[in-house]
Design an enzyme around this catalytic site. Sequence first.
Site, short mmCIF file in Angstrom:
data_model
loop_
_atom_site.label_atom_id
_atom_site.label_comp_id
_atom_site.label_asym_id
_atom_site.label_seq_id
_atom_site.Cartn_x
_atom_site.Cartn_y
_atom_site.Cartn_z
N ASP A 106 15.49 -46.12 -49.22
CA ASP A 106 15.02 -46.28 -48.06
C ASP A 106 14.32 -44.76 -47.90
O ASP A 106 14.90 -43.97 -48.43
CB ASP A 106 15.97 -46.72 -46.84
N ASP A 108 12.99 -43.38 -43.92
CA ASP A 108 13.29 -43.02 -42.56
C ASP A 108 14.61 -43.17 -42.31
O ASP A 108 15.34 -44.15 -42.45
CB ASP A 108 12.53 -43.91 -41.46
N ASN A 217 20.01 -46.82 -44.65
CA ASN A 217 20.89 -46.50 -43.45
C ASN A 217 20.99 -47.63 -42.53
O ASN A 217 21.88 -47.61 -41.32
CB ASN A 217 20.26 -45.36 -42.56
#
EC number: 3.1.3.16
Length: 270
Positions: A106, A108, A217
């Site tokens: 990922d 961001d 996240n």
Amino acid sequence: MEHGSIITQARREDALVLTKQGLVSKSSPKKPRGRSIFKALLCCFHTQHVVQSSSSTELTHKEEANTIAKSDLLQCLQYQFYQIPGTCLLPEVTEQDQGRICVVIDLDETLVHSSFKPINNADFIVPVEIEGTTHQVYVLKRPYVDEFLRRMGELFECVLFTASLAKYADPVTDLLDRCGVFRARLFREACVFHQGCYVKDLSRLGRDLRKTVILDNSPASYIFHPENAVPVQSWFDDMADTELLNLIPVFEELSGTDDVYTSLGQLRAP
């Protein structure tokens, strides 16, 4: 189009709530990350497992065996379907990456944090055009991201997969990934919109799920494949963070496995 629709981000308050609930791991500069990260992963889906376990008591042993068999068959069929040319998200595996695990990473709050508000110590400032007007996006690199990506590129077939739009994420990745670690980049249109969330469906990649891992996240991003996930705490601006540095030995251990389910299961064990 609003600013927020360009970048898909976790909110700081949400990250704090998840951390308190034990849904994501929390790094410590004093302790190396070890097997505890996988205990946190199990917590992500605790409620789901409780519901399943309560209903499973009503099944006979035969029914349980059939359920497992159906699950394995479905996974196999999904993988075979996406081996049909033109149906998978990723190109054929290169000769360089033959036999390697595919790691989906990922962007961001995992590798960087971005803001439309000025940041004095921004690592990058990226212009993004929105409805004919150019806006500046200020980007902070997570501590140790360069070291992390360098090592990941040595060990794995790395794929960037973000729910943000390409007009923002592509130029940010150009600046972040100077060494060309990412073999491919996938953006929002490659996600599945499910119950209000952008989900990264690993079965659409065209890779063997037994040799696929996702680092993200947001648990919602990998809700279809929780057993393939390595969770990471959302990062915003803590320059003392060591999450990525501490993850390097975890991935080094995973790099030699032929079955991530077995290896991740062993690492999750108490």
